[in-house]
Motif scaffolding. Sequence first.
Motif: not given
Length: 372
Positions: A135-146, A172-180
């Motif tokens: 149960n994760i969601v992620l975002t991907v940003q380039d070196s300029n944080k776009d 930059r790969i931002n991942i966040i997970a929440a159990a269940n």
Amino acid sequence: MKTQLQYRTFDDLMNSVRSDFYTYDQDNFLNPQELLKIAIKINYELGLKINQSRGKIVEVKNGRAKLPADFYVMNFAMLCGVGSDTYTNCQGSEMQTMYDQMIKLAQITNARPLIQVADLSVGDNIVTHNLASTNIVLTVQDSNKDYVNFEYVIINPDQVKIKVFEHYAGARINIIAAANIVANCSIKLDNCPDGCKITESRPGLIREFPRPVPIEIIPYNYGEPECNLKQVGSYVYRLKIKDGFIHTINFQEGRVYLNYESVMEDDEGNLMVLDHPVVNEYYEYALKERILENLFLNGENVIQKLQLIQAKIRPSRNNALSFINTPDFFEMKQMWAKNRKAMYDKYYNMFSGQGWYGGWGGAYKSTGGRIA
């Protein structure tokens, strides 16, 4: 009551009460913490019809799975088979919205954020995050944080496959997970020619489970020994609910779709109340009555105001309950069909062993039709 219900937070309800009791509010006589229990009590009085129905898919491992955090009452459960995956393109704005929602959930759940910096090449890239959650969601940003467009699919609880269309150095790969917690996932139950199917939609992935199998829910206090539960009932798969978990009876692994009534709270844990002109009066009069009771018990001369509110609260309560409990045409049709079948089994087909209460095809099937 077949209508789309609207809700508002308890803070909005208190603002309505404050506008009527503005003098008491200025004197700090209104304490919302003391009135929460009154709103919760009214929610219970109005019944389960005001609760939101939700659906989520949980992973069963070693015969059990944790119930969703907002679970209140189970409606039904279905066992999902092998799903077919369709990958979709994720827009940066869409992923940012989902990521922001998960950040809010981190305030009330055990959500765990992770930031990784890696070089992403054109095509598929395997990223290991070790968050032990699907149960994760992620975002991907380039070196300029776009934010950049990408596709992704969850491989296992510790890895995700990310597909990008350009080369990004120091992404930059931002991942966040929440159990269940499946905040980044919407699930719907559809009809198709070969039966129903469950569709799980999340950014980057659409997964379909055709022909899910119904699961029988055994009551927690059923009274049969654990060793006999595998033989109870007429369904192939069974489960029971205990201590915030579902415990499967005759299967150990798999995905289970749960349809349930949720608690009256929003995603941030705020108490929700029904928002309707007929019901709002009951909520407000009940809070006003408790406020005036507390003032009267503390020596304030509010007996006439209290009597006025008490005269108003009874008809407002009757109106609210009448509105909630009024059946629509579909509910009346279901009741008619149930009564008709009951009378048929009672007077015309009484020896078939298929009575409306279950008969030999129900809970006593394991005993060969004999009531123990």
